[in-house]
Scaffold this motif. Structure first.
Motif: not given
Ligand code: F0G
Length: 461
Positions: A54, A103-105, A190, A219, A222, A259, A262, A409
């Motif tokens: 990741t 974090q993001g979640r 993603n 979101d 990125r 998040s 990233k 990935r």
């Protein structure tokens, strides 16, 4: 023909601290992957040579960020670093209010609980695992309204994260605008392979949703990478800075989940950003239940300082060009080797097309999971499954969801590996591809209820 010699580029930093990585033998790797139940999430990081699991929380911080860590104001309430973070979010992203989260979640949890009612529908450009799960746990149903091109790994559409406006409007007409609390837009997508959305499309989505009075939740995990691809590909943006493009994207949306692990170059952290005062009050009230006081939300003061600095570095042109450039370097090498990958090459990773690489395996035999394990066995390179295992089960029928994309990935951490590491990775993928016929499928032997890809265990068929 031009006689101008091609000039190489290099990483725009020099290295002043190193972290040794361990080389392993094939026998050691065989034992490690057996113990991990053929799930790369369950490997010990010590047993990994090049870690492309990741790009989340795996970036190298800059000397400026480490200096910022020393300026942490670890007060329970009103830390100075919170105000620096708030200033950075306002300056670089343009949102009015922020609620920090660990974090993001956690930000996804808060916004989903606050905005979604039982029986609602949330349209979005494809899905992300945690985002969709939080929407479902709040009683909603996610509906994919991305353009069809996004589901075709060969299609070279430059903006595969664009929304299909007809699909979106049909859904609004079918379900009624009052059943759609918001449209969920990710920059970049993603699960589609790290693909960007265009500003042209986002403006159309804004026009359409304003007609029905439906807000947009962004979101923005990125967003700088998406902005770079807009600058490179979308007519009219070639002379705009990354900072200007990021601001324009954010200005077309009403709230955002981030998040920070990233784009924003930190190892932990996230936030929820909103423009609406009333929603901010509710979010600020909810964060104290699950995360911590509204001026730290699960982050240490020093982490908020590193994040504020990381945000400013993330929109720097030299940084983002090299970051995405490294991913494209690896991707183009694999294309030259004839390895089937998702095209165009995405911004945070190269996605191997496991269906094409392992045509002898059905989707029930978990081709992407098998391929990720085979790659680890070959060289100690760790990648991640993004296929049927990640897609989980339909909550109503209990059947597997069968995504069209069955991918592995190779995710590139920011500022961590060099071009030489990319060469080693490409050669390993090529070797695995050449012996792909030997790779056997896998079956589940343990499967947890939520986000099963993280903890499931498998056996070779
Ligand atoms: N949204 C997107 C697009 C993501 O990629 C992630 C995390 C999240 C939300 C959730 O953020 O992890 O901070 O809670 N993606 C990681 C990955 C896990 O490997 O792609 P988080």
């Amino acid at each position: 023909m031009s006689n101008k010699k091609k000039r190489s580029w290099a990483e725009p930093y020099k290295i002043k601290m190193v972290e040794p990585v361990k080389m392993t033998t094939r026998e050691e790797r065989q034992q490690a992957i057996d113990e991990a139940g053929y799930n790369t999430f369950l490997l010990r990081s010590e047993d990994v040579y090049i870690d492309l699991l990741t790009d989340s929380g795996t970036s190298a911080m800059s000397d400026r960020q480490w200096a910022g860590m020393m300026l942490g104001d670890e007060a329970y309430a009103g830390s100075r670093n919170f105000y620096h973070l708030e200033d950075a979010v306002r300056k670089y992203y343009g949102y009015k209010h922020i609620v920090p989260t660990h974090q993001g979640r956690a930000a996804e949890h808060i916004i989903s609980q606050l905005m979604i009612n039982e029986g609602d529908f949330i349209p979005g450009n494809m899905y992300f695992t945690t985002t969709k799960l939080h929407q479902e746990l709040a009683g909603g149903t996610f509906v994919d309204v991305i353009i069809d091109e996004a589901h075709d790994p060969e299609n070279e559409h430059p903006f595969k994260a664009d929304i299909d406006l007809n699909k979106l409007e049909d859904l609004i007409k079918e379900k009624g605008a009052d059943k759609i609390p918001y449209v969920s837009i990710a920059t970049t997508v993603n699960m589609a392979g790290g693909q960007p959305i265009s500003l042209g499309n986002l403006k159309e989505v804004r026009k359409l949703t304003q007609k029905y009075d439906i807000p947009i939740v962004h979101d923005m995990t990125r967003v700088a990478e998406n902005a770079y691809l807009i600058q490179q590909r979308e007519p009219g943006y070639e002379n705009k800075s990354i900072q200007e493009i990021v601001l324009e994207i954010c200005s077309l949306t009403d709230a955002a989940t981030m998040s920070s692990k990233k784009d924003a170059l930190v190892n932990i952290g996230g936030f929820l950003a909103v423009n609406d005062d009333e929603l901010f009050d509710k979010a600020r009230n909810m964060v104290v239940i699950y995360e911590g006081l509204h001026t730290y939300g699960g982050m240490a003061g020093r982490d908020m300082e590193a994040l504020a600095i990381g945000i400013s570095e993330s929109v720097d042109y030299d940084h983002i060009r090299a970051r995405v450039g490294q991913v494209i370097y690896l991707g183009e090498k694999l294309v030259e080797m004839g390895v089937p990958v998702v095209k165009p090459i995405g911004s945070h990773g190269v996605f191997l097309d496991a269906k094409k690489i392992l045509p002898h395996l059905s989707q029930d035999q978990l081709p992407a999971q098998s391929l990720a394990a085979a790659l680890y066995l070959d060289s100690g390179v760790r990648a991640m499954e993004r296929g049927v295992v990640s897609a989980g089960r339909n909550p109503e029928t209990g059947e597997h969801n069968y995504p069209k994309l069955e991918l592995v990935r190779l995710t590139i951490p920011r500022r961590v590996y060099t071009q030489a590491h990319m060469d080693v990775v490409a050669e390993s993928v090529e070797a695995v591809y050449q012996n792909a016929k030997e790779i056997k499928g896998l079956k589940f032997v343990y499967e947890p209820e939520y986000l099963r890809f993280f903890q499931s265990r498998f056996e070779v068929l």
